[in-house]
Write a protein that holds these residues in place. Structure first.
Motif, PDB file in Angstrom:
ATOM      1  N   LEU A   9     -14.530  65.798 -19.632  1.00 16.34           N
ATOM      2  CA  LEU A   9     -14.440  64.294 -19.144  1.00 16.34           C
ATOM      3  C   LEU A   9     -14.709  63.231 -20.352  1.00 16.34           C
ATOM      4  O   LEU A   9     -14.058  62.266 -20.153  1.00 16.34           O
ATOM      5  CB  LEU A   9     -15.702  63.963 -18.473  1.00 16.34           C
ATOM      6  N   TYR A  10     -15.130  63.769 -21.630  1.00 20.45           N
ATOM      7  CA  TYR A  10     -15.222  62.789 -22.646  1.00 20.45           C
ATOM      8  C   TYR A  10     -14.764  63.043 -23.911  1.00 20.45           C
ATOM      9  O   TYR A  10     -13.966  62.181 -24.543  1.00 20.45           O
ATOM     10  CB  TYR A  10     -16.905  62.486 -22.471  1.00 20.45           C
ATOM     11  N   SER A  14     -16.632  68.680 -24.601  1.00 13.91           N
ATOM     12  CA  SER A  14     -16.632  68.629 -23.234  1.00 13.91           C
ATOM     13  C   SER A  14     -15.977  69.962 -22.636  1.00 13.91           C
ATOM     14  O   SER A  14     -16.294  70.181 -21.513  1.00 13.91           O
ATOM     15  CB  SER A  14     -16.213  67.404 -22.468  1.00 13.91           C
ATOM     16  N   SER A  36      -4.756  61.635 -17.100  1.00 12.95           N
ATOM     17  CA  SER A  36      -5.838  61.178 -17.454  1.00 12.95           C
ATOM     18  C   SER A  36      -6.168  61.323 -18.994  1.00 12.95           C
ATOM     19  O   SER A  36      -5.098  61.781 -19.801  1.00 12.95           O
ATOM     20  CB  SER A  36      -7.289  61.993 -16.870  1.00 12.95           C
ATOM     21  N   ALA A  83      -7.307  66.407 -19.576  1.00 13.25           N
ATOM     22  CA  ALA A  83      -8.599  65.991 -19.436  1.00 13.25           C
ATOM     23  C   ALA A  83      -9.070  66.301 -17.896  1.00 13.25           C
ATOM     24  O   ALA A  83      -8.180  66.766 -16.872  1.00 13.25           O
ATOM     25  CB  ALA A  83      -8.563  64.490 -19.375  1.00 13.25           C
ATOM     26  N   GLY A  84     -10.329  66.627 -17.626  1.00 11.87           N
ATOM     27  CA  GLY A  84     -10.796  67.026 -16.311  1.00 11.87           C
ATOM     28  C   GLY A  84     -10.640  68.307 -16.140  1.00 11.87           C
ATOM     29  O   GLY A  84     -10.501  69.087 -16.975  1.00 11.87           O
ATOM     30  N   THR A 112     -15.017  70.147 -15.937  1.00 14.00           N
ATOM     31  CA  THR A 112     -15.681  69.158 -15.193  1.00 14.00           C
ATOM     32  C   THR A 112     -14.871  67.974 -14.697  1.00 14.00           C
ATOM     33  O   THR A 112     -14.018  67.697 -15.697  1.00 14.00           O
ATOM     34  CB  THR A 112     -16.687  68.614 -16.054  1.00 14.00           C
ATOM     35  N   THR A 113     -14.943  67.663 -13.465  1.00 21.17           N
ATOM     36  CA  THR A 113     -14.061  66.685 -12.721  1.00 21.17           C
ATOM     37  C   THR A 113     -14.595  65.203 -12.716  1.00 21.17           C
ATOM     38  O   THR A 113     -16.075  65.313 -12.630  1.00 21.17           O
ATOM     39  CB  THR A 113     -13.426  67.184 -11.377  1.00 21.17           C
ATOM     40  N   ALA A 114     -13.822  64.262 -12.695  1.00 20.33           N
ATOM     41  CA  ALA A 114     -14.314  62.767 -12.301  1.00 20.33           C
ATOM     42  C   ALA A 114     -15.172  62.719 -10.985  1.00 20.33           C
ATOM     43  O   ALA A 114     -15.826  62.057 -10.739  1.00 20.33           O
ATOM     44  CB  ALA A 114     -13.275  61.938 -12.292  1.00 20.33           C
ATOM     45  N   ALA A 117     -18.525  64.344 -11.244  1.00 19.60           N
ATOM     46  CA  ALA A 117     -19.317  63.406 -11.792  1.00 19.60           C
ATOM     47  C   ALA A 117     -19.857  61.996 -11.056  1.00 19.60           C
ATOM     48  O   ALA A 117     -20.848  61.470 -11.057  1.00 19.60           O
ATOM     49  CB  ALA A 117     -18.598  62.799 -13.164  1.00 19.60           C
ATOM     50  N   GLY A 206     -19.463  61.370 -18.145  1.00 19.75           N
ATOM     51  CA  GLY A 206     -19.453  62.421 -19.185  1.00 19.75           C
ATOM     52  C   GLY A 206     -19.713  61.959 -20.439  1.00 19.75           C
ATOM     53  O   GLY A 206     -20.012  62.892 -21.497  1.00 19.75           O
TER      54      GLY A 206
END
Length: 260
Positions: A9-10, A14, A36, A83-84, A112-114, A117, A206
């Protein structure tokens, strides 16, 4: 082999250890940023962190001309990253199916997904989210205000007592990137619902300093939430633990929480 790698995420840290290994073992690495992006790092940072070169592809270079990616996967090991998670919201199933049509083996390294989160940061239970939706810029859908499909999704979820995760639009051009902010989204949605509808803005999930802020839509429209990326959650009926979580973790006024 074509390996789909979620970057998280960030920033460049990440990614999972498995994802790191996949990037470092690949003969060629491809990426896109139109669905993203990592707001805490650019692709130069990712290249430096993993000692790799990344071929950054535009939307048309993935959806309309995927041959360079598929050729690389057919002749060696290729990694494709976003991303994600590459298959959750930023879905690239079409690219995977094209690879299978050519007999190319694929695998997925999840990130990791939005959506995960948003549930974790707000304290809303993940299984009480309904269908998610994306709120586009007006210029993106050729109309004024909020598309009917977005309103219908939120109302259908609320009728069932379910929460709605609203992804906010990203526009990536050759020389400019625009990100819809939480206050912009709240202002757009406030025109379609009465002032008592609560919502929660989640900003920079994130990152070391995520923002989680709840209030009425019209009140959120008057605030600012800092750097991107932002999401918006419209809660449905709240379990008492969810209510307490939003009041404590998102500063949602208790009187507004009771209106959900």
């Amino acid at each position: 082999m074509l390996t789909f790698v979620g970057l998280g995420l960030y920033d460049e840290r990440s990614i999972t250890l498995q994802g790191r290994d996949a990037l470092e073992q690949a003969d060629q690495v491809f990426a896109e940023r139109y669905t993203s992006r990592l707001v805490g790092a650019d692709f130069d940072d990712i290249e430096a962190a993993h000692d790799i070169d990344i071929d950054l592809r535009a939307r048309e270079g993935v959806e309309q001309d995927p041959e360079p990616i598929l050729d690389a996967a057919e002749s060696g090991d290729a990694a494709f990253c976003t991303a994600g998670d590459t298959m959750i919201s930023t879905t690239h199933v079409d690219l995977r199916l094209r690879a299978h049509e050519r007999g190319i083996e694929t695998r997925i390294v999840h990130g990791t997904t939005a959506a995960a989160a948003a549930s974790s940061l707000t304290g809303l239970q993940n299984y009480r989210f309904g269908k998610a939706t994306t709120l586009p810029f007006e210029s993106a859908h050729g109309g004024d205000g909020v598309p009917g499909s977005v309103i219908e999704t939120i109302e259908a979820n609320r009728d069932r007592g379910l929460h709605t995760l609203v992804f906010l639009d990203i526009k990536v051009d050759s020389d400019r990137e625009d990100y819809m902010t939480g206050d912009e989204a709240a202002a757009m949605l406030a025109t379609d619902w009465e002032e008592t509808v609560p919502a929660v803005v989640v900003a920079r999930a994130g990152s070391p300093d995520p923002v989680v802020r709840g209030d009425r839509l019209d009140a959120l429209a008057e605030e600012t939430f800092g750097e991107p990326l932002h999401m918006l959650v419209v809660p449905g009926a709240l379990h008492h633990i969810e209510r307490d979580a939003l009041v404590e973790l998102a500063d949602l006024p208790a009187e507004v929480a009771d209106l959900a």
